[in-house]
Scaffold this active site. Sequence first.
Site, PDB file in Angstrom:
ATOM      1  N   GLU A 293       0.822  -1.211   0.000  1.00 33.40           N
ATOM      2  CA  GLU A 293       0.000   0.000   0.000  1.00 33.40           C
ATOM      3  C   GLU A 293       0.856   1.263   0.000  1.00 33.40           C
ATOM      4  O   GLU A 293       0.426   2.318  -0.459  1.00 33.40           O
ATOM      5  CB  GLU A 293      -0.922   0.004   1.225  1.00 33.40           C
ATOM      6  N   GLU A 374      28.061 -17.760   5.079  1.00 36.33           N
ATOM      7  CA  GLU A 374      28.699 -18.278   6.290  1.00 36.33           C
ATOM      8  C   GLU A 374      28.436 -19.772   6.493  1.00 36.33           C
ATOM      9  O   GLU A 374      28.071 -20.230   7.571  1.00 36.33           O
ATOM     10  CB  GLU A 374      28.241 -17.464   7.506  1.00 36.33           C
TER      11      GLU A 374
END
EC number: 3.2.1.52
Length: 605
Positions: A293, A374
């Site tokens: 919106e 990682e």
Amino acid sequence: MLWIWVPGILGLFGRVEALWPQPSEYSHGNKTLWLSPSVRFTYTNNQRSFIYTRPSYAGINWIPGGWLNLLQNPWGSAEQTVAEPLPNVEQFVEDAIKRTKHAIINSKFVPWKFHPRHQKFEPLVDGQHPTIEEVIINEASKTSQEWSPRNYVNGDEKYEIRISEDGEVQISSRSPIGTIRALQTFQQLFYSHSHSKSYTPFAPISISDSPKWRHRGLNLDISRNVIRPEDVKRTIDAMASVKLNRLHAHAADSQSWPLDIPSIPELAAKASYHPSQVWSSSELEAVQLYGLERGVSVFLEIDLPGHTAAVGHAFPDLVAAYHMDQWEKYAAEPPSGQIKLNSSAVYQFLDLLMADLIPRVSPLTEYFHTGGDEFNLNTYLLEINLGSNDRRVLTPFLDRMITHVHSSLRSSGVTPIVWEELVLDWDLNLPSHKTAGETGGVIVQAWRNSSAVKHVLQKGYQTIFGTGDAWYLDCGVGTFLNPRPGSKAVQNPYLDWCAPTKNWKHMYVYNPLKDIPVELQSLLVGGETHMWSELVDPVNMDQMIWPRAAAAAEVLWTGPRSPDNIQDASYRLAKWRERVVNDAGIRAAMVQMTYCLMRESGCEL
């Protein structure tokens, strides 16, 4: 009349303009216009028109094509449920018009900080200044059927605003999102008066504006500490005000899994921090709709295969090296644990997860981030059916998992995003937009350092910039790790890995195009700032994110800045900060001392 023209780079000409981010072209005078509390907004696109005056049944004068539900609820509602049909894009525009008028009329921002002390700067309430009675919006857009909620944010964001000395206002755009961007700028042109209605001191005004990059984002970690939907909505409000358009929600990590997955109820029930801190399906959808919106697309990241120890709370058999005492051997941060690479049960889990999650989020976003950073090799020494930390052994298993998950995304029309390690460290041959078409390739996000951006681009991938040396918002607050008795691994001054703090000026002058060959720059889709939440929760998140993410937002919208822009930027950014503090409840950190903003003498050196 003072007339100032601003083509891209602003100069200081006695009056500091109000706009953030800086428009592409901006000229203004010094005449005052009032805004009528009953101002009409007349909106026309290629299919329909409507006139908005005030939030009541009698105040909405419909030209054929209006919706009865808006007559019953003229302000609209941010909260949606799964059972409700998705609103169409025209309703997003209507709601934006209503919010804009409400925000201007009800603003509390009196800009006294930006004038010498005790100076009478407000216009006299003497009836001598014209009043804006109507705002005319002309949108030369596609038909509404061609815009879906999830893709309308990709429309043409260019807009123009023209305001005459007599109070005539014309806004033009080429798409619904262009209209929303224009309204976000229009709101910043007005101030609250201590004794009267809202006004702008800048008439006549001429603005022509469009963004430098299409992906302008914030990565918000909602998993390491509890970040609730209402906190994310507040963040979206601030994002929209600076035209950031992508909220990347890092939705799960090794520490917790806050998302409810209805087909796997054990996951959030056991892996969230507390039963009261679970994001329901309806809350997630409501946040996505709240963002759309306001012109902000909300997409999720579920990091794979690293950062998945939380899965072990519900399904310990799916996770290798789960909660090891010496976690540092098996993870970048505690707790240790990654989903197994050579397990049919893991694939069944991933299939069930994606079959539940993707159909729910894909109607509201075109992206899904699958992580890939990682990734700890030693973890797989402890996986019984693998027993190796050799990259050459692990690569085929990793490739198979990523390819499998991405195939389910593409079947739903969703573009995968990954972290840089998958293509730089693991050299996976993931499809790029060149090899798989504009919608078939992955987008790669660089994060470790600025040189990684260039390396990813050289492999032909569309790339998101915003690395740890430039746009990490969590840096400089210290490590969350405590020293074990007798250990020297964590020592005074207890810095985090990316210290020092990246202040707003540092973030503002980051040039993502530096050292990038011209022929590769078209692959840069945009950038993100990053708010990792090891030491962030709703109490301090506003001041950790803002105004620094707003500084990055101007780089993303307007283009690279330079140190010579900082002086002007400090005033404009401070005005933005005062506005969101006063009117949006954003507890943003300071930009500049009040004495400096009043410019009684220089705060330059």
